[in-house]
Design a protein around this motif. Structure first.
Motif, PDB file in Angstrom:
ATOM      1  N   PRO A 643     -14.264 -26.613  23.040  1.00 22.63           N
ATOM      2  CA  PRO A 643     -13.638 -26.538  20.957  1.00 22.63           C
ATOM      3  C   PRO A 643     -14.136 -27.510  20.231  1.00 22.63           C
ATOM      4  CG  PRO A 643     -11.721 -27.451  22.698  1.00 22.63           C
ATOM      5  CD  PRO A 643     -13.209 -27.125  23.690  1.00 22.63           C
ATOM      6  N   ALA A 644     -14.435 -26.736  19.737  1.00 16.30           N
ATOM      7  CA  ALA A 644     -14.957 -27.606  17.733  1.00 16.30           C
ATOM      8  C   ALA A 644     -13.780 -28.236  17.825  1.00 16.30           C
ATOM      9  CB  ALA A 644     -14.689 -26.521  16.857  1.00 16.30           C
ATOM     10  N   PRO A 645     -14.023 -29.409  17.146  1.00 15.09           N
ATOM     11  CA  PRO A 645     -13.252 -30.370  16.563  1.00 15.09           C
ATOM     12  C   PRO A 645     -12.831 -30.113  15.138  1.00 15.09           C
ATOM     13  CG  PRO A 645     -15.356 -31.556  16.634  1.00 15.09           C
ATOM     14  CD  PRO A 645     -15.379 -30.005  17.451  1.00 15.09           C
ATOM     15  N   ALA A 646     -11.020 -30.642  15.000  1.00 15.16           N
ATOM     16  CA  ALA A 646     -10.881 -30.301  13.640  1.00 15.16           C
ATOM     17  C   ALA A 646     -11.626 -31.403  12.601  1.00 15.16           C
ATOM     18  CB  ALA A 646      -9.458 -30.613  13.932  1.00 15.16           C
ATOM     19  N   PRO A 647     -11.585 -30.389  11.478  1.00 18.61           N
ATOM     20  CA  PRO A 647     -12.517 -31.488  10.322  1.00 18.61           C
ATOM     21  C   PRO A 647     -11.847 -33.305  10.528  1.00 18.61           C
ATOM     22  CG  PRO A 647     -11.852 -29.041   9.371  1.00 18.61           C
ATOM     23  CD  PRO A 647     -11.368 -29.388  11.200  1.00 18.61           C
TER      24      PRO A 647
END
Length: 671
Positions: A643-647
């Motif tokens: 999963p991509a990390p949140a900003p």
């Protein structure tokens, strides 16, 4: 002792001496057919690893565990049996070795045996646990040398069999000993004046089953081993038998066999329903079995009477003041279930005099490091290298740390956690003694321009994985859920092989299994590693440790220390976390990887670690993975599936948060 080639072939290993030190690093493996193997990353491999962890945890208190994991065709059967004379901590250490070695030996064959001096482990896709003898697999280990020339070989033959018979009878006749016994034969022949023995069964057998299992071994003992060999051992899943010409077990023998000319004693009757074995040889009626317990009692009384009176008085005084009066209430309020755990660690109490000798009276040359808590010294205690942590006198912080270490040590046994050897409270001293880590702490290597070159990528990844495994144990797999609260590079210690061990549990807190978080008004930890919800609101949980782990991963990948000053400062300095995030967004992550690695690393694996690190430091604790999730992600082959990390939160990058309003609540421990 028939050999079953369809399951596991016994392997005959020859050594110059069998009685190796207890802490032998390498196992003696017995491997099945390569035709019956599993593939890397398969469900069977996952089940195998999970079962090894389960057995290590379950055996840590009983010295034995067996079980199964998974369903057909990926079912794994396993057993871990620790020798009955080793301590619980040694058993846990041996179980940890099994976890570490299980994938390194036998080239992924499903049938495998790992024999250590402390324990025996076996795994298979066949249900060998259903058998009550060693037909499911065993390892034969013998000495490669013979007894002295000119010795009476026939007499030696009889002496060994007599002693093994006596030891087995004592093991099966004393169920409170969990089917375990040690023995010694004292003789007059100069070639074999003393013979030592050990007999053990897995404690899930009945005494009669244990007897029959040993009968199988004894009936063919001399058909298997040389009649004049100095020692021999059969290690199996159901029964274990060993004889040597030198001591190899701990403690006094439980049975004593006396040869002619030595003081006899009555031979005890065999247990009801258990026949007397012969081992295929005639027992010598001249040899007398003596139950050793009365002798031990007499020996203890004699030893006490020989103590110098002043030394004994001094020791009694110290014990009275610092041991008998020591209780959990000495340290204030603690959870209700900690009294029993605290009582269990009283046995690790050490005298101040012994630690003064071990450290040359805390000589400056022995000092390993120093911090706000006090100093750490290298010492030699009973032949073992140790690290002695000496709390600053009069420091309440040191007392609090010591309390936590002592309460938690009874609960924690894992290869990625530093083992506490003992403690001392005497003459105002507060001392904790740990196993010695030759490579000190991670920060002393990672942030040193020259020494960081010792950390190639394979070593760094192993360190990351080991830290994650240790935290998963604390959060999920240990008897209690534990939040460390002070994860940082200086609390990650490295053994001689650069394997990581988490240390310093002075700030750790116990959680109930259903508890998700706690709140404190006293923020304690190390700035830069603490999660934002902890710094700002005093909220801490397992996800606080996950945040700290994320910082560690970033530091290990980049070789750069997170700014020691407040990242919320008015100077608005950019710290390593914000630098990594910026490069991550721009797709230039390779530019911030530690230069000392050159290009000698798998790019996909490094990027996966950066991704995991950024996931762990997300602002919302709910968005951070658990450490169990992290272990899965670390072993995932596809970076694109992560999963991509949140900003990154603004306050972590440009210092725009109103943190100054809460700064007064924060206190760095300086450790």
């Amino acid at each position: 002792m028939g050999r079953n080639s369809s399951i596991i072939h016994a392997v005959l290993l020859l050594f110059a001496a069998v009685a190796l030190p207890l802490a032998a690093a390498q196992p003696w493996p017995v491997c099945g057919s390569s035709a019956n193997s599993y593939t890397a990353g398969s469900t069977y491999e996952t089940n195998l690893g999970n079962l090894a962890f389960d057995l290590q945890g379950n055996a840590s208190s009983t010295l034995f565990a067996s079980g199964t994991v998974g369903s057909t065709p990926d079912t794994v059967y396993g057993l871990l049996l620790c020798r009955g004379d080793v301590s619980i901590s040694d058993c846990a250490d041996c179980g940890s070795r099994v976890i570490q070695d299980i994938g390194q030996f036998c080239n992924r064959t499903k049938d495998k045996i790992l024999v250590y001096n402390q324990c025996y482990a076996q795994f298979s896709d066949n249900d060998f646990l259903a058998a009550t003898n060693n037909s499911g697999g065993y390892s034969l280990l013998i000495s490669g040398t013979n007894i002295s020339s000119g010795a009476d070989v026939a007499a030696y033959d009889r002496a060994v069999i007599d002693l093994l018979n006596a030891t087995v009878r004592h093991a099966v006749g004393n169920p409170n000993r969990r089917l375990f016994a040690t023995g010694k034969r004292v003789g007059t022949d100069p070639a074999f004046g003393a013979i030592y023995s050990l007999a053990q069964c897995s404690p899930d057998l009945s005494p009669a089953q244990c007897q029959r299992c040993h009968d199988d071994l004894l009936a063919q003992w001399w058909e298997t081993f040389p009649v004049n060999g100095r020692g021999a051992r059969v290690a199996g899943p159901r029964c274990y038998l060993e004889s040597e010409l030198g001591p190899f077990y701990t403690g006094d023998p439980m049975v004593l066999l006396l040869a002619d000319g030595l003081t006899p004693a009555p031979v005890p009757a065999p247990p009801d329903g258990v026949p007397t074995t012969t081992g295929g040889k005639n027992n010598s009626a001249r040899k007398i079995l003596v139950i050793i317990l009365p002798i031990v009692a007499v020996a203890i009384i004699a030893a006490i009477s020989l103590c110098i009176w002043n030394m004994c008085r001094k020791d009694r005084s110290a014990k009275s003041e610092h041991f008998s009066g020591l209780s959990i209430k000495s340290f204030g309020s603690l959870p209700d279930d900690t009294d029993e755990d605290f009582e269990s660690v009283k046995s690790t109490l050490l005298s101040l005099a012994s630690l003064q000798v071990a450290t040359d009276n805390f000589h400056e040359n022995k000092k390993l490091g120093e911090g706000g808590f006090g100093s750490v010294y290298k010492g030699l205690l009973s032949g073992q290298e140790v690290a002695v942590k000496r709390m600053s006198k009069g420091s309440n912080q040191g007392l609090e740390e010591l309390k936590n270490e002592l309460v938690l040590v009874a609960k924690l046994h894992h290869r990625n956690l530093v083992r506490l050897v003992g403690f001392c409270l005497e003459n105002g001293e507060k001392l904790l003694v740990y196993e010695y880590m030759p490579n000190k702490s991670l920060d002393t290597i990672l942030f040193d321009i020259e020494r960081r070159r010792l950390l190639d990528w394979a070593t760094r990844f192993r360190i990351i994985e080991g830290i994650a495994r240790g935290l998963q144990y604390l959060h999920q797999d240990s008897q209690k859920k534990i939040v460390h609260r002070d994860m940082k590079t200086s609390n990650i210690l490295l053994d001689g092989d650069m394997n990581p061990k988490i240390g310093d549990f002075g700030l750790a807190r116990l959680f109930a299994q259903d508890q998700t978080r706690d709140v404190t008004s006293c923020i304690a930890g190390t700035f830069g590693y603490m999660s934002p919800e902890y710094v700002m609101r005093g909220h801490y949980s397992t996800k606080s440790d996950v945040f700290s782990f994320g910082i560690l991963v970033i530091e290990i990948v980049t070789g750069r220390r997170r700014n020691s000053g407040p990242i919320f400062s008015e100077q608005n300095d950019e710290d390593i976390l914000s630098i990594v995030w910026r490069h991550w967004e721009e797709g230039t992550t390779a530019e911030i990887i530690d230069y000392s690695l050159g290009r000698n690393y798998p790019e996909a694996e490094v990027l996966r670690c950066v991704n995991i690190g950024l996931l762990c430091v997300q602002q919302n604790p709910v968005d951070r993975p658990t450490m169990a999730d992290v272990m899965v992600l670390l072993n995932s082959d596809a970076t694109s599936s992560l999963p991509a990390p949140a900003p990154m939160p603004t306050y972590l990058i440009d210092g725009t948060s109103g943190y100054s309003q809460t700064t007064a609540q924060w206190s760095d421990t300086g450790r």
